[in-house]
Motif scaffolding. Structure first.
Motif, PDB file in Angstrom:
ATOM      1  N   ASP A  45       0.814  -1.216   0.000  1.00 27.70           N
ATOM      2  CA  ASP A  45       0.000   0.000   0.000  1.00 27.70           C
ATOM      3  C   ASP A  45       0.849   1.267   0.000  1.00 27.70           C
ATOM      4  OD1 ASP A  45      -2.473  -1.227  -0.087  1.00 27.70           O
ATOM      5  OD2 ASP A  45      -2.654  -1.352   2.092  1.00 27.70           O
ATOM      6  N   GLN A  68      -5.335   3.639  -2.302  1.00 24.75           N
ATOM      7  CA  GLN A  68      -3.885   3.481  -2.469  1.00 24.75           C
ATOM      8  C   GLN A  68      -3.501   2.770  -3.763  1.00 24.75           C
ATOM      9  OE1 GLN A  68      -2.911   5.947  -0.128  1.00 24.75           O
ATOM     10  NE2 GLN A  68      -1.066   4.718  -0.321  1.00 24.75           N
ATOM     11  N   SER A  69      -4.491   2.214  -4.470  1.00 23.64           N
ATOM     12  CA  SER A  69      -4.231   1.574  -5.765  1.00 23.64           C
ATOM     13  C   SER A  69      -4.740   2.411  -6.925  1.00 23.64           C
ATOM     14  CB  SER A  69      -4.861   0.174  -5.792  1.00 23.64           C
ATOM     15  OG  SER A  69      -4.224  -0.658  -4.855  1.00 23.64           O
TER      16      SER A  69
END
Length: 123
Positions: A45, A68-69
Motif C-alpha cells: 500500500d 492506495q491503488s
C-alpha cells in the motif's frame, strides 16, 4: 474527512537510476511514463512518485477520490471542499488549479517547516 491516497513525490535527478534503486527495495512500477519523466512505484500500500525535472523539492501528495491503488472510491471529500475548509482554517494556499463544480483540480499548502503538500484530485 478523507483526503485520499497518500504518496511521497520525490524530485529525482536520474529517473532510471531511481527506478532501479527502488526496485531493489521491493517497489515496482505501477503507473506513470518514463518518457514523460515520471513513474509511480508501489510496494503493497506504499506509493512513491519519482519525478525528474518537474519540481525542485519533494512533496507530500494526497489524491482525493482515490484509494492506495489509484482506484476510485465511493463518497469522498472533493478538492473544492478541502480548499474552502483549509483556507477557512487559515492555511495559506500557495498554488491552485481548480475549475468548475467537479472533476480534477489541485492546490498546495506548505507546512510550518517548509514541506510542500499537494492535494491533487484526478476524478
Amino acid at each position: 474527512m478523507s483526503i485520499g491516497c497518500f504518496s511521497v513525490s520525490l524530485a529525482v535527478k536520474d529517473l532510471s537510476a531511481s527506478k532501479v534503486f527502488y526496485e531493489k527495495l521491493g517497489f515496482s512500477a505501477f503507473g506513470g511514463d518514463e518518457s514523460h519523466g515520471y513513474l509511480i512505484m508501489k510496494n503493497g500500500d506504499t506509493n512513491i512518485g519519482l519525478f525528474q525535472g518537474m519540481f525542485e523539492s519533494n512533496i507530500l501528495t494526497f489524491n482525493p477520490g482515490w484509494d492506495q491503488s489509484a482506484q476510485s472510491v465511493g463518497a469522498f471529500s472533493d478538492v473544492r471542499e478541502l480548499h474552502v475548509k483549509y483556507k477557512a482554517e487559515g492555511l495559506e494556499v500557495t498554488q491552485e488549479s481548480i475549475e468548475g463544480d467537479s472533476g480534477p483540480g489541485s492546490f498546495s499548502v506548505t507546512d510550518p517547516d517548509g514541506n510542500k503538500i499537494l492535494i491533487d484530485q484526478h476524478v
